[in-house]
Design an enzyme around this catalytic site. Structure first.
Site, PDB file in Angstrom:
ATOM      1  N   ASP A  25      -8.851  52.658  99.166  1.00  0.00           N
ATOM      2  CA  ASP A  25      -7.876  53.295  98.055  1.00  0.00           C
ATOM      3  C   ASP A  25      -8.009  54.680  97.562  1.00  0.00           C
ATOM      4  O   ASP A  25      -7.243  55.730  97.442  1.00  0.00           O
ATOM      5  CB  ASP A  25      -7.446  52.267  97.058  1.00  0.00           C
ATOM      6  CG  ASP A  25      -7.047  51.061  97.229  1.00  0.00           C
ATOM      7  OD1 ASP A  25      -6.437  50.841  98.281  1.00  0.00           O
ATOM      8  OD2 ASP A  25      -7.323  49.873  96.375  1.00  0.00           O
ATOM      9  N   ASP A  63     -10.009  44.274  96.213  1.00  0.00           N
ATOM     10  CA  ASP A  63     -10.070  45.253  95.273  1.00  0.00           C
ATOM     11  C   ASP A  63     -11.458  44.908  94.321  1.00  0.00           C
ATOM     12  O   ASP A  63     -11.619  43.658  94.292  1.00  0.00           O
ATOM     13  CB  ASP A  63      -8.835  45.515  94.292  1.00  0.00           C
ATOM     14  CG  ASP A  63      -7.735  46.182  95.165  1.00  0.00           C
ATOM     15  OD1 ASP A  63      -8.146  46.923  96.135  1.00  0.00           O
ATOM     16  OD2 ASP A  63      -6.587  46.157  94.869  1.00  0.00           O
TER      17      ASP A  63
END
Length: 164
Positions: free
Chosen positions: A138, A117
């Site tokens: 995502d 991330d």
């Protein structure tokens, strides 16, 4: 479906993997951070073995469990698609986005042992301050969920064969 995969899923998957590779190469895990928009947007490198919003992050078997869930989700999507349960363009777009997102994060789990991330926002409102870090995959999954919700209200349900 093959055209959607080629023209949407594959490029988004490549963008996801390229962006994560760039982050891994240029940002030290949990250390380096670059402010892009002052006070609002940062690039950084964080590890997520869990799911959305970092839930279950760091638990011992999270990577295995969520890897298996990813494979199961891909299998279910394939079966549902072949049965014609995604009749319209919105639902088909959502499937293509889901495929890109699921493969993107599954690839991370296999290559890195965690999902990379790197996008962090802080819009100054609660309860998400700062907003949890995320990535391109995502984003694909979130947009897919929104499109699927819209499609559930706007697209006709597939007709079932009635045999007398």
């Amino acid at each position: 479906m093959i055209r959607l995969l080629l023209f949407l899923s594959v490029p988004l998957y490549i963008l996801d993997q390229w962006s994560k590779l760039w982050i891994v190469k240029h940002f030290e895990l949990h250390v380096t951070e670059q402010e892009v928009i002052p006070g609002i947007f940062w690039l950084h490198h964080t590890a997520n073995t869990g799911v959305a919003f970092g839930m279950f992050n760091g638990t011992e078997y999270a990577n295995y469990a969520f890897g298996a869930i990813s494979l199961t989700a891909l299998t279910i999507l394939t079966v549902m698609y072949r049965k014609g349960l995604f009749p319209g363009i919105l639902s088909r777009l959502s499937v293509a986005l889901l495929v890109a997102g699921i493969f993107g994060n599954l690839t991370d789990r296999l290559l890195h042992g965690y999902v990379v991330d790197f996008l962090r926002f802080d819009f100054g409102f609660r309860p998400f301050n700062p907003w949890p870090s995320f990535n391109v995959a995502d984003s694909c999954v979130v947009v897919a969920a929104i499109l699927l919700a819209i499609a559930s209200f706007t697209e006709a349900t597939p007709a079932k064969d009635k045999k007398a």
